[in-house]
Design a protein around this motif. Structure first.
Motif, PDB file in Angstrom:
ATOM      1  N   ASP A 118      58.823  51.629  37.874  1.00 22.24           N
ATOM      2  CA  ASP A 118      58.919  52.560  38.992  1.00 22.24           C
ATOM      3  C   ASP A 118      59.807  51.977  40.083  1.00 22.24           C
ATOM      4  O   ASP A 118      60.415  50.928  39.913  1.00 22.24           O
ATOM      5  N   GLY A 119      59.872  52.668  41.206  1.00 18.68           N
ATOM      6  CA  GLY A 119      60.730  52.239  42.308  1.00 18.68           C
ATOM      7  C   GLY A 119      60.388  50.868  42.845  1.00 18.68           C
ATOM      8  O   GLY A 119      61.277  50.119  43.260  1.00 18.68           O
ATOM      9  N   GLU A 120      59.114  50.527  42.850  1.00 18.72           N
ATOM     10  CA  GLU A 120      58.712  49.206  43.324  1.00 18.72           C
ATOM     11  C   GLU A 120      59.370  48.120  42.475  1.00 18.72           C
ATOM     12  O   GLU A 120      59.772  47.075  42.990  1.00 18.72           O
ATOM     13  N   ASP A 121      59.514  48.394  41.183  1.00 22.38           N
ATOM     14  CA  ASP A 121      60.116  47.412  40.282  1.00 22.38           C
ATOM     15  C   ASP A 121      61.603  47.191  40.572  1.00 22.38           C
ATOM     16  O   ASP A 121      62.137  46.129  40.270  1.00 22.38           O
ATOM     17  N   VAL A 122      62.268  48.180  41.163  1.00 19.63           N
ATOM     18  CA  VAL A 122      63.670  47.995  41.556  1.00 19.63           C
ATOM     19  C   VAL A 122      63.754  46.845  42.551  1.00 19.63           C
ATOM     20  O   VAL A 122      64.569  45.931  42.405  1.00 19.63           O
ATOM     21  N   ILE A 123      62.879  46.880  43.549  1.00 18.82           N
ATOM     22  CA  ILE A 123      62.874  45.836  44.576  1.00 18.82           C
ATOM     23  C   ILE A 123      62.425  44.514  43.972  1.00 18.82           C
ATOM     24  O   ILE A 123      63.012  43.458  44.241  1.00 18.82           O
ATOM     25  N   VAL A 124      61.400  44.550  43.125  1.00 17.24           N
ATOM     26  CA  VAL A 124      60.889  43.325  42.501  1.00 17.24           C
ATOM     27  C   VAL A 124      61.982  42.656  41.671  1.00 17.24           C
ATOM     28  O   VAL A 124      62.149  41.432  41.733  1.00 17.24           O
ATOM     29  N   VAL A 125      62.735  43.426  40.923  1.00 14.58           N
ATOM     30  CA  VAL A 125      63.808  42.856  40.100  1.00 14.58           C
ATOM     31  C   VAL A 125      64.895  42.245  40.993  1.00 14.58           C
ATOM     32  O   VAL A 125      65.410  41.163  40.701  1.00 14.58           O
ATOM     33  N   ARG A 126      65.222  42.920  42.103  1.00 14.09           N
ATOM     34  CA  ARG A 126      66.219  42.354  43.026  1.00 14.09           C
ATOM     35  C   ARG A 126      65.727  41.036  43.613  1.00 14.09           C
ATOM     36  O   ARG A 126      66.480  40.068  43.709  1.00 14.09           O
ATOM     37  N   VAL A 127      64.452  41.003  44.004  1.00 16.21           N
ATOM     38  CA  VAL A 127      63.873  39.777  44.566  1.00 16.21           C
ATOM     39  C   VAL A 127      63.872  38.683  43.499  1.00 16.21           C
ATOM     40  O   VAL A 127      64.254  37.541  43.760  1.00 16.21           O
ATOM     41  N   PHE A 128      63.449  39.024  42.287  1.00 15.56           N
ATOM     42  CA  PHE A 128      63.405  38.052  41.203  1.00 15.56           C
ATOM     43  C   PHE A 128      64.792  37.488  40.908  1.00 15.56           C
ATOM     44  O   PHE A 128      64.966  36.282  40.766  1.00 15.56           O
ATOM     45  N   ALA A 129      65.799  38.366  40.828  1.00 16.40           N
ATOM     46  CA  ALA A 129      67.161  37.912  40.534  1.00 16.40           C
ATOM     47  C   ALA A 129      67.646  36.930  41.596  1.00 16.40           C
ATOM     48  O   ALA A 129      68.285  35.925  41.283  1.00 16.40           O
ATOM     49  N   MET A 130      67.304  37.202  42.837  1.00 18.09           N
ATOM     50  CA  MET A 130      67.727  36.306  43.911  1.00 18.09           C
ATOM     51  C   MET A 130      66.932  34.992  43.862  1.00 18.09           C
ATOM     52  O   MET A 130      67.509  33.909  43.918  1.00 18.09           O
ATOM     53  N   ALA A 131      65.614  35.098  43.737  1.00 15.26           N
ATOM     54  CA  ALA A 131      64.758  33.904  43.767  1.00 15.26           C
ATOM     55  C   ALA A 131      65.034  32.983  42.580  1.00 15.26           C
ATOM     56  O   ALA A 131      64.997  31.761  42.722  1.00 15.26           O
ATOM     57  N   ASP A 132      65.317  33.569  41.421  1.00 15.70           N
ATOM     58  CA  ASP A 132      65.535  32.751  40.227  1.00 15.70           C
ATOM     59  C   ASP A 132      66.793  31.894  40.331  1.00 15.70           C
ATOM     60  O   ASP A 132      66.904  30.875  39.661  1.00 15.70           O
ATOM     61  N   GLN A 133      67.730  32.303  41.155  1.00 17.82           N
ATOM     62  CA  GLN A 133      68.988  31.569  41.268  1.00 17.82           C
ATOM     63  C   GLN A 133      68.987  30.526  42.378  1.00 17.82           C
ATOM     64  O   GLN A 133      69.948  29.774  42.514  1.00 17.82           O
ATOM     65  N   LEU A 193      66.928  50.742  35.665  1.00 16.20           N
ATOM     66  CA  LEU A 193      66.361  49.860  36.687  1.00 16.20           C
ATOM     67  C   LEU A 193      67.416  48.865  37.160  1.00 16.20           C
ATOM     68  O   LEU A 193      67.581  48.635  38.361  1.00 16.20           O
ATOM     69  N   ALA A 194      68.177  48.300  36.232  1.00 11.47           N
ATOM     70  CA  ALA A 194      69.241  47.353  36.586  1.00 11.47           C
ATOM     71  C   ALA A 194      70.296  48.036  37.450  1.00 11.47           C
ATOM     72  O   ALA A 194      70.749  47.470  38.449  1.00 11.47           O
ATOM     73  N   LYS A 195      70.648  49.256  37.079  1.00 11.87           N
ATOM     74  CA  LYS A 195      71.650  49.989  37.860  1.00 11.87           C
ATOM     75  C   LYS A 195      71.134  50.278  39.267  1.00 11.87           C
ATOM     76  O   LYS A 195      71.842  50.088  40.244  1.00 11.87           O
ATOM     77  N   ALA A 196      69.888  50.735  39.370  1.00 12.86           N
ATOM     78  CA  ALA A 196      69.309  51.043  40.684  1.00 12.86           C
ATOM     79  C   ALA A 196      69.165  49.787  41.534  1.00 12.86           C
ATOM     80  O   ALA A 196      69.313  49.841  42.759  1.00 12.86           O
ATOM     81  N   ALA A 197      68.891  48.648  40.899  1.00 16.64           N
ATOM     82  CA  ALA A 197      68.726  47.387  41.620  1.00 16.64           C
ATOM     83  C   ALA A 197      70.059  46.704  41.885  1.00 16.64           C
ATOM     84  O   ALA A 197      70.110  45.701  42.596  1.00 16.64           O
ATOM     85  N   ASP A 198      71.131  47.228  41.303  1.00 12.68           N
ATOM     86  CA  ASP A 198      72.473  46.664  41.454  1.00 12.68           C
ATOM     87  C   ASP A 198      72.515  45.210  40.973  1.00 12.68           C
ATOM     88  O   ASP A 198      73.037  44.326  41.646  1.00 12.68           O
ATOM     89  N   VAL A 199      71.904  45.002  39.798  1.00 18.95           N
ATOM     90  CA  VAL A 199      71.906  43.676  39.180  1.00 18.95           C
ATOM     91  C   VAL A 199      72.355  43.824  37.726  1.00 18.95           C
ATOM     92  O   VAL A 199      72.347  44.923  37.173  1.00 18.95           O
ATOM     93  N   ASN A 200      72.697  42.725  37.108  1.00 15.75           N
ATOM     94  CA  ASN A 200      73.063  42.707  35.706  1.00 15.75           C
ATOM     95  C   ASN A 200      71.850  43.120  34.866  1.00 15.75           C
ATOM     96  O   ASN A 200      70.710  42.861  35.241  1.00 15.75           O
TER      97      ASN A 200
END
Length: 164
Positions: free
Chosen positions: A49-64, A23-30
């Motif tokens: 699932d795929g939706e979680d890829v986007i959710v993790v990307r959004v979370f990584a951005m929003a958390d910072q 999931l981290a690799k697909a989301a291009d996040v740590n």
């Protein structure tokens, strides 16, 4: 009399299990971001699932995000901010919206979260917010970037690749 039996080898593709690492690799996040999202209850580790890829990307951005006038140390542990839960909910709403398309944007502001589906809607938001600080997240573009095997479950695989 000899009997020869030939058994054809049939390979059945196994369903690909999405792990926090993939999931981290697909989301291009740590790798820490999927784990943080799981710890905070934004994604379910047993049903990634795929939706979680986007959710993790959004979370990584929003958390910072540190909004103007807000102070916080990057190393200090933080509780889940209510607005982050709202952002994740809005991202999931956008991903499940039948009007999801390549121009779908998630707009984050210190006191508001909005979804636009067209450039015309985005221009309206831009005029309304004026000089306020906002972060624009390209949800639709990120869906286009989903790797094979991470398609959104609510959409057939072909629909995950919008037509231009």
């Amino acid at each position: 009399m000899e009997i020869h039996l030939t058994v054809a080898k049939v390979e059945v593709p196994l369903a690909r299990r999405i792990t926090p690492a993939s999931l981290a690799k697909a989301a291009d996040v740590n790798r820490v971001w999927p784990n943080k999202a799981i710890e905070r209850g934004f994604v379910n580790a047993d049903a990634l699932d795929g939706e979680d890829v986007i959710v993790v990307r959004v979370f990584a951005m929003a958390d910072q995000i540190v909004w103007p006038g807000e102070r916080r140390s990057r190393s200090a542990p933080r509780d889940v901010a209510i607005w982050q839960s709202v952002v994740i909910g809005a991202a999931r709403d956008a991903l499940n919206d039948p009007a999801l398309g390549p121009d779908t944007l998630l707009w984050l502001m210190s006191n508001d979260v909005r979804i636009t589906r067209t450039m015309a809607e985005a221009l309206v938001v831009l005029t309304e917010i004026g000089g306020l600080c906002a972060v624009r997240i390209p949800i639709g573009a990120w869906v286009l970037e989903l790797p094979e095997g991470f398609e959104l479950p609510a959409m057939p695989p072909a629909a995950n690749r919008f037509t231009a």
